[in-house]
Each structure stands twice: as C-alpha cells, then as structure tokens.
Design an enzyme around this catalytic site. Structure first.
Site, PDB file in Angstrom:
ATOM      1  N   HIS A  95      -7.748   8.233  -3.156  1.00 48.13           N
ATOM      2  CA  HIS A  95      -6.331   7.956  -2.899  1.00 48.13           C
ATOM      3  C   HIS A  95      -5.852   8.888  -1.783  1.00 48.13           C
ATOM      4  CE1 HIS A  95      -1.995   7.749  -3.467  1.00 48.13           C
ATOM      5  NE2 HIS A  95      -2.216   6.595  -4.059  1.00 48.13           N
ATOM      6  N   GLU A 167      -4.476   0.865   1.689  1.00 44.59           N
ATOM      7  CA  GLU A 167      -3.184   1.520   1.553  1.00 44.59           C
ATOM      8  C   GLU A 167      -2.885   2.289   2.838  1.00 44.59           C
ATOM      9  OE1 GLU A 167      -1.882   2.044  -2.686  1.00 44.59           O
ATOM     10  OE2 GLU A 167      -3.116   3.774  -2.291  1.00 44.59           O
TER      11      GLU A 167
HETATM   12  C1  PEP Z   1       0.136   4.477  -4.510  1.00 43.69           C
HETATM   13  O1  PEP Z   1       0.380   5.458  -5.184  1.00 43.69           O
HETATM   14  O2  PEP Z   1      -1.025   4.100  -4.350  1.00 43.69           O
HETATM   15  C2  PEP Z   1       1.247   3.756  -3.878  1.00 43.69           C
HETATM   16  C3  PEP Z   1       0.987   2.685  -3.174  1.00 43.69           C
HETATM   17  O3  PEP Z   1       2.479   4.272  -4.098  1.00 43.69           O
HETATM   18  P1  PEP Z   1       3.882   3.591  -3.719  1.00 43.69           P
HETATM   19  O4  PEP Z   1       3.896   2.206  -4.291  1.00 43.69           O
HETATM   20  O5  PEP Z   1       4.927   4.474  -4.329  1.00 43.69           O
HETATM   21  O6  PEP Z   1       3.945   3.549  -2.226  1.00 43.69           O
END
Ligand code: PEP
Length: 260
Positions: A95, A167
């Site tokens: 992450h 992400e």
């Molecule tokens: C995450 O923690 O992987 C994330 C996408 O957080 P958020 O939805 O708060 O951006």
C-alpha cells in the site's frame, strides 16, 4: 467472464476493538451476502482476531493491511503472514502508505507477496505513481517496475490467486476533489493487464481481478465500476462509514447484475 466483483474496505489506523466490532455489526445487519460479490474489510491488526470470531463469512471476509515476510524469528514488533493464515483470506501488500511512511521498497513488496502466497493468503498488491512521477511522465515505468518486481518468482499457478489494485498516490485520501478520471484509471489498468499478459499470457491476464482505489465513495463508485477493466474497488475513508460502504456494495451488486 464470470469474475466476482471485489469490494475492499481499508480501515487504515482507525477504530479500536470496540468500534471495529460495532462497525462490523452494523455492516452485517445491512449486507445480505450477494453471491456475485466478495466484500472484504481490512481492519487494524489488533482487531483481526476478535473480528474473525464475529464475522459471518457469507457476508464479509477479512484482510490484513500488512504483515512481515519472515514466518517467525527475532523480529520484535512484527506479525507474520504465517500467524495470520487462520484469520484472514486477503492481505494488502505494498500500500502506498507503507511505501511512503515506512520506506517499503520493491524488494520488500516482492518478499511479502511470496510470504502471503506461501501462507495461503491472497495478496492484493497495491501499485501506483506519485504526483511527481505522473507529472514527469513516468507512470507506465513506475507501474511496470512495481508490478514486475512484485510478481518476480510467482509461478503461473500462483498468479491465479493474485489481485492487483491500481491506486494513484495523488488520488488517495484527497478530500479536496482531486480524483482520477475514470479514463485515467481505465488507461492504467489496461496497461497493467497488458503487462500481466506479457508475463503470463492472455488467459491469466483476463482472469485476473484488477481493482481501482483512490478516494472512491458512494457518489463516484459507479463511474469506476462501470469501466471494462475494473473488477472491484479498494475503498479507504468511505469504508469507515457503514452507510457509505453499504451503498457502495449495493451499487456493485447492481452493476454486476447489469453486466450479466
Ligand atoms: C486506500 O486506503 O487504499 C484508499 C484508496 O484510501 P481512500 O479511499 O481514502 O483514498
């Protein structure tokens, strides 16, 4: 293709044991357990054990937010994937919070992916570029490097159990409206799938579940889940609010029904 949509809530470093139990209670009251979906929560390490006794596995599954890659040893303060094997089905690995705040590098992510696989836990490998990398036009290179290192030594059998979450770091936990456009997400995910295809072939690439994550909430989830490359979402902040999270799951169910 018959892939279950995967909805993952990352609770990050929020909620103590009591608060976590209350949130699970509220979720379970409202989630009916759709067969076409998997709903997974990633609470703090501390709460995994009590929650594993509370959850109804037809409605919810548990995910670790992280773990250490050695199975046991003198690693004070750490918890291994081996110790979590009985409690969780999934683990987030790499992450961006781990990479940014705890200096997790490509090799550590690779070792953790192997430790998860060794212990029968499905890795959800998180990859994504920072704003600086994006502005410098390095997105593809960053995704390529993060992906290929994480999958190093993963066999063609093991790859079938792996989930990848795209992400973009610049879109995570932004409360000021800086979101990735669905077209950005689609482009990056298509690139990731093409990389998996280069490494493992078309069948594996098509079967792999790819998630999108980055400030997804109940208002915009549909715009991501409707993308052809998206097989689910990784939700942070919005997953701490049971009404929002249930609304996200319900929309996913609706979209899955429409897809069929
Ligand atoms: C995450 O923690 O992987 C994330 C996408 O957080 P958020 O939805 O708060 O951006």
């Amino acid at each position: 293709m018959d892939k279950k949509l995967l909805i993952v809530g990352n609770w990050k470093m929020h909620l103590n044991v009591h608060q976590s139990s209350l949130l699970v209670h509220r979720l379970q009251e409202r989630l009916s357990g759709h067969r076409s979906l998997e709903v997974v929560i990633a609470p703090s390490m501390l709460t995994l054990q009590p929650l594993s006794q509370q959850i109804d596995r037809r409605r919810l599954k548990l995910c670790a937010q992280d773990a250490y890659f050695k199975d046991d040893g003198p690693y004070t303060g750490e918890v291994s994937f081996a110790m979590l094997g009985d409690l969780v089905q999934y683990a987030l690995i790499g992450h961006s919070a781990r990479r940014l705040y705890f200096g997790e590098d490509l090799d550590t992510v690779r070792d953790k992916v192997q430790a998860a696989i060794r212990n029968n836990i499905t890795p959800i490998i998180c990859i994504g570029e920072t704003k600086q990398e994006r502005d410098a036009g390095e997105t593809k290179q960053v995704l390529h490097d993060q992906l290929t290192t994480a999958l190093m030594n993963i066999t063609s059998k093991e790859i079938e159990r792996i989930v990848i979450a795209y992400e973009p770091v610049w879109a995570i936990s932004t409360f000021d409206g800086i979101l990735a456009k669905p077209s950005d997400a689609q482009k990056a995910l298509r690139y990731i799938r093409s990389q998996v295809e280069d490494l493992y072939g078309k069948r594996v690439a098509e079967a792999m579940r790819l998630l999108y994550g980055g400030s997804v909430d109940n208002h915009d989830v549909r715009s991501y889940l409707e993308l052809p490359e998206v097989d689910g979402v990784l939700v942070g902040a919005a997953s701490l609010n049971y009404q929002k999270f249930v609304a996200i799951v319900n929309q996913a169910h609706q979209i899955q029904t429409e897809r069929k």
